[in-house]
Scaffold this active site. Structure first.
Site, PDB file in Angstrom:
ATOM      1  N   GLY A 119       0.692  -4.683   0.590  1.00 50.17           N
ATOM      2  CA  GLY A 119      -0.614  -4.811  -0.067  1.00 50.17           C
ATOM      3  C   GLY A 119      -0.372  -5.446  -1.317  1.00 50.17           C
ATOM      4  O   GLY A 119      -1.183  -5.986  -1.938  1.00 50.17           O
TER       5      GLY A 119
ATOM      6  N   ALA B 249       0.759  -1.203   0.147  1.00 50.86           N
ATOM      7  CA  ALA B 249      -0.018  -0.081   0.076  1.00 50.86           C
ATOM      8  C   ALA B 249       0.957   1.266   0.085  1.00 50.86           C
ATOM      9  O   ALA B 249       2.182   0.958   0.450  1.00 50.86           O
ATOM     10  CB  ALA B 249      -0.912   0.124   1.017  1.00 50.86           C
TER      11      ALA B 249
ATOM     12  N   GLU C 152      -0.886  -9.176  -0.787  1.00 48.53           N
ATOM     13  CA  GLU C 152      -2.230  -9.398  -0.567  1.00 48.53           C
ATOM     14  C   GLU C 152      -2.916  -9.312  -1.741  1.00 48.53           C
ATOM     15  O   GLU C 152      -3.969 -10.208  -1.870  1.00 48.53           O
ATOM     16  CB  GLU C 152      -2.879  -8.400   0.559  1.00 48.53           C
ATOM     17  CG  GLU C 152      -2.222  -8.644   1.946  1.00 48.53           C
ATOM     18  CD  GLU C 152      -2.320  -7.468   2.925  1.00 48.53           C
ATOM     19  OE1 GLU C 152      -1.786  -6.370   2.656  1.00 48.53           O
ATOM     20  OE2 GLU C 152      -3.020  -7.682   3.994  1.00 48.53           O
TER      21      GLU C 152
HETATM   22  N1  CO8 Z   1       4.416   3.103  -0.708  1.00 46.34           N
HETATM   23  C1  CO8 Z   1       4.929   4.343  -1.441  1.00 46.34           C
HETATM   24  N2  CO8 Z   1       6.144   4.399  -1.892  1.00 46.34           N
HETATM   25  C2  CO8 Z   1       6.939   3.335  -2.162  1.00 46.34           C
HETATM   26  C3  CO8 Z   1       6.491   2.110  -1.474  1.00 46.34           C
HETATM   27  C4  CO8 Z   1       5.306   2.244  -0.800  1.00 46.34           C
HETATM   28  N3  CO8 Z   1       4.827   1.000  -0.382  1.00 46.34           N
HETATM   29  N4  CO8 Z   1       7.621   1.247  -1.833  1.00 46.34           N
HETATM   30  C5  CO8 Z   1       8.316   1.841  -2.571  1.00 46.34           C
HETATM   31  N5  CO8 Z   1       8.040   3.296  -2.873  1.00 46.34           N
HETATM   32  C6  CO8 Z   1       8.761   4.297  -3.557  1.00 46.34           C
HETATM   33  C7  CO8 Z   1      10.013   4.704  -2.697  1.00 46.34           C
HETATM   34  O1  CO8 Z   1       9.872   5.417  -1.733  1.00 46.34           O
HETATM   35  C8  CO8 Z   1      11.081   5.263  -3.916  1.00 46.34           C
HETATM   36  O2  CO8 Z   1      10.391   6.605  -4.203  1.00 46.34           O
HETATM   37  P1  CO8 Z   1      11.365   7.753  -4.284  1.00 46.34           P
HETATM   38  O3  CO8 Z   1      12.583   7.505  -5.184  1.00 46.34           O
HETATM   39  O4  CO8 Z   1      10.701   8.994  -4.477  1.00 46.34           O
HETATM   40  O5  CO8 Z   1      12.139   7.730  -2.844  1.00 46.34           O
HETATM   41  C9  CO8 Z   1      10.516   4.267  -4.941  1.00 46.34           C
HETATM   42  O6  CO8 Z   1       9.305   3.541  -4.723  1.00 46.34           O
HETATM   43  C10 CO8 Z   1      11.526   3.151  -5.158  1.00 46.34           C
HETATM   44  O7  CO8 Z   1      11.885   2.611  -3.921  1.00 46.34           O
HETATM   45  P2  CO8 Z   1      13.293   2.290  -3.455  1.00 46.34           P
HETATM   46  O8  CO8 Z   1      14.251   3.518  -3.577  1.00 46.34           O
HETATM   47  O9  CO8 Z   1      12.985   2.233  -1.766  1.00 46.34           O
HETATM   48  O10 CO8 Z   1      13.770   1.120  -4.016  1.00 46.34           O
HETATM   49  P3  CO8 Z   1      14.835  -0.034  -3.621  1.00 46.34           P
HETATM   50  O11 CO8 Z   1      15.005  -0.891  -4.704  1.00 46.34           O
HETATM   51  O12 CO8 Z   1      15.979   0.497  -2.863  1.00 46.34           O
HETATM   52  O13 CO8 Z   1      13.891  -1.112  -2.528  1.00 46.34           O
HETATM   53  C11 CO8 Z   1      12.013  -1.963  -1.581  1.00 46.34           C
HETATM   54  C12 CO8 Z   1      12.971  -1.715  -2.848  1.00 46.34           C
HETATM   55  C13 CO8 Z   1      12.717  -3.015  -0.536  1.00 46.34           C
HETATM   56  C14 CO8 Z   1      10.524  -2.822  -2.108  1.00 46.34           C
HETATM   57  C15 CO8 Z   1      11.649  -0.866  -0.758  1.00 46.34           C
HETATM   58  O14 CO8 Z   1      11.168   0.046  -1.748  1.00 46.34           O
HETATM   59  C16 CO8 Z   1      10.524  -1.018   0.321  1.00 46.34           C
HETATM   60  O15 CO8 Z   1      10.908  -1.660   1.450  1.00 46.34           O
HETATM   61  N6  CO8 Z   1       9.402  -0.507   0.072  1.00 46.34           N
HETATM   62  C17 CO8 Z   1       8.323  -0.568   1.251  1.00 46.34           C
HETATM   63  C18 CO8 Z   1       7.803  -2.050   1.336  1.00 46.34           C
HETATM   64  C19 CO8 Z   1       6.747  -2.075   2.273  1.00 46.34           C
HETATM   65  O16 CO8 Z   1       7.086  -1.888   3.531  1.00 46.34           O
HETATM   66  N7  CO8 Z   1       5.459  -2.445   2.092  1.00 46.34           N
HETATM   67  C20 CO8 Z   1       4.561  -2.613   2.680  1.00 46.34           C
HETATM   68  C21 CO8 Z   1       3.606  -1.479   2.855  1.00 46.34           C
HETATM   69  S1  CO8 Z   1       2.607  -1.363   4.178  1.00 46.34           S
HETATM   70  C22 CO8 Z   1       0.984  -1.930   3.341  1.00 46.34           C
HETATM   71  O17 CO8 Z   1       1.111  -2.494   2.396  1.00 46.34           O
HETATM   72  C23 CO8 Z   1       0.002  -1.891   4.432  1.00 46.34           C
HETATM   73  C24 CO8 Z   1      -0.373  -0.592   5.191  1.00 46.34           C
HETATM   74  C25 CO8 Z   1       0.876   0.509   4.747  1.00 46.34           C
HETATM   75  C26 CO8 Z   1       0.332   1.649   6.039  1.00 46.34           C
HETATM   76  C27 CO8 Z   1       1.458   2.641   6.207  1.00 46.34           C
HETATM   77  C28 CO8 Z   1       1.313   3.840   7.179  1.00 46.34           C
HETATM   78  C29 CO8 Z   1       2.324   4.393   7.725  1.00 46.34           C
END
Ligand code: CO8
Length: 257
Positions: free
Chosen positions: A108, A65, A111
């Site tokens: 998400g 998400a 999911e």
């Molecule tokens: N939401 C928003 N932006 C995201 C997300 C996300 N879930 N995942 C990645 N992005 C964005 C990054 O912020 C980045 O943007 P920018 O260039 O503007 O900084 C761009 O995508 C590329 O990402 P990375 O630079 O981080 O890419 P990497 O190759 O270094 O890393 C990862 C890839 C490991 C996938 C890393 O991006 C990561 O850990 N992402 C988040 C994963 C995560 O935690 N997902 C679960 C989200 S939680 C959820 O789904 C349920 C509820 C959420 C509620 C949150 C409320 C606080």
């Protein structure tokens, strides 16, 4: 005008939805939620379509998400808007949905993949429920569908540590149906969906319904449901055609597709 967050295509009788937020690794925001559900529902209602494939990019199916969008969310706003409730509409989609997962399917994203009827994974796929690292728990079905698919021990491990699972572990655990080389993933998903779309549509719809019934009722109720559905299919011409084609050693020509 706002850019669309998904792209749709048709390939024969298959409807393809591609998540398309490359700058955010296909993070699922409100717009993508609206557009994806509407696209899936449109394919479900389209007589020319027999199966649906949902995919992302090579790097990410969806990285969760949209964490940035949720800045203003509060307990009250989540409760009043019933956050994530639009995803319940995916339960009403009757045609089979295949998730073709390459790269990250996190939070998400994992999911969403599990909302599909089955997952085909590229050999580079990585699955996870990392919400715990954000002080959260999964909110779009992760604790329920993951547990049903891979069992309590592994679901606990994933949800409590937030670690990722690679494609091999995901297949071994029952999360994914098959692993395909990443470069061949989309072609294989489309081919699989086309195979399903070539079958008798009523049989396909009822097979999907019967398998999902397993998660809703006890064994004797489920077996009775299956048997009654089996009985009912003998009312259709497609069943006669399927049997005749086998005996005559030819391909069936199903009328109801
Ligand atoms: N939401 C928003 N932006 C995201 C997300 C996300 N879930 N995942 C990645 N992005 C964005 C990054 O912020 C980045 O943007 P920018 O260039 O503007 O900084 C761009 O995508 C590329 O990402 P990375 O630079 O981080 O890419 P990497 O190759 O270094 O890393 C990862 C890839 C490991 C996938 C890393 O991006 C990561 O850990 N992402 C988040 C994963 C995560 O935690 N997902 C679960 C989200 S939680 C959820 O789904 C349920 C509820 C959420 C509620 C949150 C409320 C606080």
């Amino acid at each position: 005008m706002t850019e669309p967050t998904i792209l749709t295509e048709t390939h024969g009788r298959v409807g393809l939805v591609r998540l398309n937020r490359p700058d955010a690794l296909n993070a699922i925001n409100a717009q993508l939620t609206r557009e994806l559900i509407a696209a899936v529902e449109a394919f479900d209602a389209d007589e020319a379509i027999g199966a649906i494939v949902i995919t992302g990019s090579e790097k990410a199916f969806a990285a969760g998400a949209d964490i940035k969008e949720m800045e203003a969310d509060s307990y009250l706003s989540n409760l009043i808007t019933n956050k994530f409730s639009p995803w319940d509409r995916m339960l009403s989609v009757r045609k089979p949905m295949i998730a073709a997962v390459s790269g990250y399917a996190l939070g998400g994203g994992c999911e969403l993949a599990m909302m599909c009827d089955f997952i085909l994974a590229g050999d580079n796929a990585r699955f996870g429920q990392p919400e715990i690292k954000l002080g959260l728990i999964p909110g779009m079905g992760g604790t329920q569908r993951l547990t049903r698919l891979i069992g309590t021990a592994k679901a606990m491990d994933m949800c409590l540590t937030g670690r990722m699972m690679d494609a091999v572990e995901a297949e071994r655990s029952g999360l994914v149906a098959r692993i395909v080389p990443a470069a061949e993933l989309l072609a294989e998903a489309l081919k699989t969906a086309e195979t399903i779309a070539s079958m008798s549509l009523p049989a396909v719809l009822l097979a999907k319904e019967a398998v999902h019934r397993c998660n809703e009722v006890g064994l004797s109720e489920g077996l009775l449901f299956e048997r009654r559905v089996f009985h009912s299919l003998f009312a259709l011409e497609d069943q006669k055609e399927g049997r005749a084609a086998f005996v005559e050693k030819r391909k069936p020509e199903f009328k109801n597709r």
